[in-house]
Design a protein around this motif. Structure first.
Motif, PDB file in Angstrom:
ATOM      1  N   LEU A  31       0.948  -1.189   0.091  1.00 52.53           N
ATOM      2  CA  LEU A  31      -0.032  -0.036   0.029  1.00 52.53           C
ATOM      3  C   LEU A  31       0.767   1.399  -0.031  1.00 52.53           C
ATOM      4  CD1 LEU A  31      -2.420  -1.993   0.345  1.00 52.53           C
ATOM      5  CD2 LEU A  31      -3.411  -0.489   2.137  1.00 52.53           C
TER       6      LEU A  31
ATOM      7  N   ARG B  92      -1.778   3.171  -3.457  1.00 48.75           N
ATOM      8  CA  ARG B  92      -2.920   2.546  -3.347  1.00 48.75           C
ATOM      9  C   ARG B  92      -4.200   3.498  -3.891  1.00 48.75           C
ATOM     10  NH1 ARG B  92      -4.547   6.578  -1.104  1.00 48.75           N
ATOM     11  NH2 ARG B  92      -6.491   5.529  -0.804  1.00 48.75           N
ATOM     12  N   GLY B  93      -5.354   3.179  -3.800  1.00 46.44           N
ATOM     13  CA  GLY B  93      -6.550   3.867  -4.330  1.00 46.44           C
ATOM     14  C   GLY B  93      -6.884   3.417  -5.342  1.00 46.44           C
ATOM     15  N   ALA B  94      -7.969   2.955  -6.086  1.00 48.14           N
ATOM     16  CA  ALA B  94      -8.435   2.180  -7.137  1.00 48.14           C
ATOM     17  C   ALA B  94      -7.707   3.004  -8.555  1.00 48.14           C
ATOM     18  CB  ALA B  94      -9.920   2.062  -7.408  1.00 48.14           C
ATOM     19  N   PRO B  95      -7.705   4.137  -8.762  1.00 45.14           N
ATOM     20  CA  PRO B  95      -7.712   4.737 -10.178  1.00 45.14           C
ATOM     21  C   PRO B  95      -5.966   4.811 -10.238  1.00 45.14           C
ATOM     22  CG  PRO B  95      -9.262   6.062  -9.371  1.00 45.14           C
ATOM     23  CD  PRO B  95      -8.935   5.138  -8.227  1.00 45.14           C
TER      24      PRO B  95
ATOM     25  N   ARG C  50      -3.545  -7.037  -5.912  1.00 42.43           N
ATOM     26  CA  ARG C  50      -4.602  -6.675  -5.071  1.00 42.43           C
ATOM     27  C   ARG C  50      -5.780  -6.859  -5.974  1.00 42.43           C
ATOM     28  NH1 ARG C  50      -4.909  -1.346  -1.858  1.00 42.43           N
ATOM     29  NH2 ARG C  50      -5.981  -2.648  -0.608  1.00 42.43           N
TER      30      ARG C  50
ATOM     31  N   CYS D  91     -12.004   6.648   4.077  1.00 45.71           N
ATOM     32  CA  CYS D  91     -11.019   6.043   3.182  1.00 45.71           C
ATOM     33  C   CYS D  91     -10.350   7.482   2.712  1.00 45.71           C
ATOM     34  CB  CYS D  91     -11.187   5.076   2.469  1.00 45.71           C
ATOM     35  SG  CYS D  91      -9.546   4.420   1.938  1.00 45.71           S
ATOM     36  N   ASN D  92      -9.664   7.258   1.645  1.00 47.46           N
ATOM     37  CA  ASN D  92      -8.915   8.267   0.882  1.00 47.46           C
ATOM     38  C   ASN D  92      -9.288   8.080  -0.636  1.00 47.46           C
ATOM     39  OD1 ASN D  92      -6.168   9.157  -0.983  1.00 47.46           O
ATOM     40  ND2 ASN D  92      -6.911  10.683   0.624  1.00 47.46           N
ATOM     41  N   THR D  93      -9.834   9.207  -1.129  1.00 48.01           N
ATOM     42  CA  THR D  93     -10.398   9.266  -2.605  1.00 48.01           C
ATOM     43  C   THR D  93      -9.903  10.420  -3.191  1.00 48.01           C
ATOM     44  OG1 THR D  93     -12.441  10.310  -1.869  1.00 48.01           O
ATOM     45  CG2 THR D  93     -12.383   7.921  -2.031  1.00 48.01           C
TER      46      THR D  93
ATOM     47  N   ALA E 139      -4.994   9.137  -4.355  1.00 43.41           N
ATOM     48  CA  ALA E 139      -5.531   7.907  -4.895  1.00 43.41           C
ATOM     49  C   ALA E 139      -5.845   7.694  -6.271  1.00 43.41           C
ATOM     50  CB  ALA E 139      -6.890   7.615  -3.991  1.00 43.41           C
ATOM     51  N   THR E 140      -5.238   8.885  -6.878  1.00 41.01           N
ATOM     52  CA  THR E 140      -5.747   9.122  -8.344  1.00 41.01           C
ATOM     53  C   THR E 140      -4.671   9.550  -8.999  1.00 41.01           C
ATOM     54  OG1 THR E 140      -6.728  11.236  -8.236  1.00 41.01           O
ATOM     55  CG2 THR E 140      -8.118   9.347  -7.788  1.00 41.01           C
TER      56      THR E 140
ATOM     57  N   GLN F  31      -6.359   5.542   6.451  1.00 37.74           N
ATOM     58  CA  GLN F  31      -6.340   6.311   5.226  1.00 37.74           C
ATOM     59  C   GLN F  31      -6.765   7.574   5.392  1.00 37.74           C
ATOM     60  OE1 GLN F  31      -6.696   3.045   5.069  1.00 37.74           O
ATOM     61  NE2 GLN F  31      -6.008   2.067   3.207  1.00 37.74           N
TER      62      GLN F  31
ATOM     63  N   GLY G 157     -15.692   6.573  -2.515  1.00 38.91           N
ATOM     64  CA  GLY G 157     -15.390   6.025  -3.685  1.00 38.91           C
ATOM     65  C   GLY G 157     -15.711   4.599  -4.084  1.00 38.91           C
TER      66      GLY G 157
ATOM     67  N   ASN H 228     -15.846  -1.175  -1.799  1.00 40.06           N
ATOM     68  CA  ASN H 228     -14.993   0.244  -1.204  1.00 40.06           C
ATOM     69  C   ASN H 228     -14.680  -0.480  -0.158  1.00 40.06           C
ATOM     70  OD1 ASN H 228     -14.162   2.640  -1.801  1.00 40.06           O
ATOM     71  ND2 ASN H 228     -15.361   3.428   0.035  1.00 40.06           N
TER      72      ASN H 228
END
Ligand code: MRU
Length: 338
Positions: free
Chosen positions: A42, A45-48, A88, A156-158, A162-163, A195, A234, A246
């Motif tokens: 991590l 991290r963060g999807a995008p 992941r 969380c963190n968006t 994360a992007t 996060q 997110g 999420n």
């Protein structure tokens, strides 16, 4: 705004997010193995951001094979993609970006390998650039759900970490503040890895958005005793029926929001929607080490041999989601992404 990943003189760097906000440390990523390791722990991290990272990792992993034949190059492409994709399992962005890279490489398979490698390098940069633009569009687009004065709760963190850009859910919130809306944010700390406390609180401080940090277990009390206008989060993967995976704790927040009649919104790029999974039951949830629950920053907070589990995500059923905001449309229930 700190970029989670950047290229400098053809070298790839990430900012180690496990150390933020106490320490800012950039790490050079020299190979796909470095990237796989950074994703697993991590550091990024963060999807995008994971999609951007996987594409960049693939570029590095294939660099040693530029002078090899096309057959070996494509074999390695599959091998490295499989490895990066396994780091992941929940966020769709990894497989989405890797599939996109493969199809670009395949469209060039009659060309010399160095040209194919250059093309996928450019594609990794394009994925990154598109994400920056997507954040801007989502940020503006999401304003339809934010009143002129709003108390918002997030988890969380968006954000930018994360992007590639300003963020998804947090991008909408920060844009609202920049547009002059009177915004205050309650930030869930987001155990086990914090996060919310470490990254979201820090990003909101940087952007001068008024906020208050709360422990995750305070959300019900806050909703019962203060006026919360919206919960905005997110997503790592959205099923065809609108069920959304999420960060662990999101599902509980959605139940609380429903009980307290607070609108609950999911903000994500349309690439987060995975029509190949019909419902959230099919989404694979990443199980991490129980150590993350027994310890905080390496400090033991439970008996040594205490049994503990760490599911990294949960799934919020579509019926609890008031709207799903993408860069294209604000979707409303009933969702059908087939
Ligand atoms: O485990 P993480 O920190 O990668 O989890 C991140 C989240 O759950 C985010 O809410 C999600 O990836 C969306 S990021 C724009």
């Amino acid at each position: 705004m700190i970029k989670p990943l950047f290229w400098d003189n053809n070298q790839l760097y990430i900012v180690d997010q496990t150390l933020l906000p106490i320490e800012y440390k950039r790490i050079e990523i020299k190979s796909h193995l470095d990237m796989a390791n950074a994703i697993k722990r991590l550091a990024i991290r963060g999807a995008p951001a994971l999609g951007i990272a996987a594409a960049a990792g693939l570029v590095l992993g294939l660099k040693p094979f530029i002078d090899s034949g096309s057959r070996l190059f494509f074999e390695k492409l599959d091998e490295i993609s499989t490895l990066l994709n396994s780091t992941r399992p929940t966020a769709i962005n990894l497989s989405w970006a890797l599939k996109r890279m493969k199809s670009v490489a395949e469209s060039m398979n009659h060309k010399p390998v160095p040209d194919i490698w250059n093309k996928i390098y450019q594609e990794a940069l394009t994925i990154h650039q598109e994400d920056i633009e997507m954040c801007q569009v989502i940020g503006r687009h999401g304003q339809s759900i934010i009143p002129e004065k709003a108390n918002i709760l997030t988890h969380c963190n968006t954000g930018g970490l994360a992007t590639g850009g300003l963020g998804t859910a947090l991008g909408v919130i920060i844009t609202a503040h920049q547009l002059g809306k009177d915004i205050h944010v309650y930030v869930d700390e987001t155990r086990p890895l914090l996060q919310g406390a470490r990254l979201t609180a820090w990003e909101l401080s940087e952007e001068k958005v008024p906020y208050t940090l709360i422990c995750d277990n305070m959300a019900a009390y806050i909703m019962a005793t203060r006026k919360i206008d919206a919960v905005i989060v997110g997503a790592d993967r959205i099923a065809a029926n609108g069920d959304a995976a999420n960060k662990i704790g999101t599902y509980g927040l959605a139940i609380l929001a429903d009980y307290h009649e607070v609108p609950f919104y999911v903000v994500a790029p349309s690439s987060t929607i995975d029509p190949s999974v019909s419902s959230g039951k099919e989404i694979v949830i990443e199980e991490r080490s129980g150590l993350e629950v027994r310890e905080i920053f390496g400090v033991k907070i439970a008996p040594e041999d205490c049994p503990a589990i760490s599911p990294a995500f949960d799934v919020t059923p579509n019926g609890l989601i008031t709207g799903i905001i993408t860069e294209k449309v604000v979707f409303r229930t009933p969702y059908n992404f087939l």
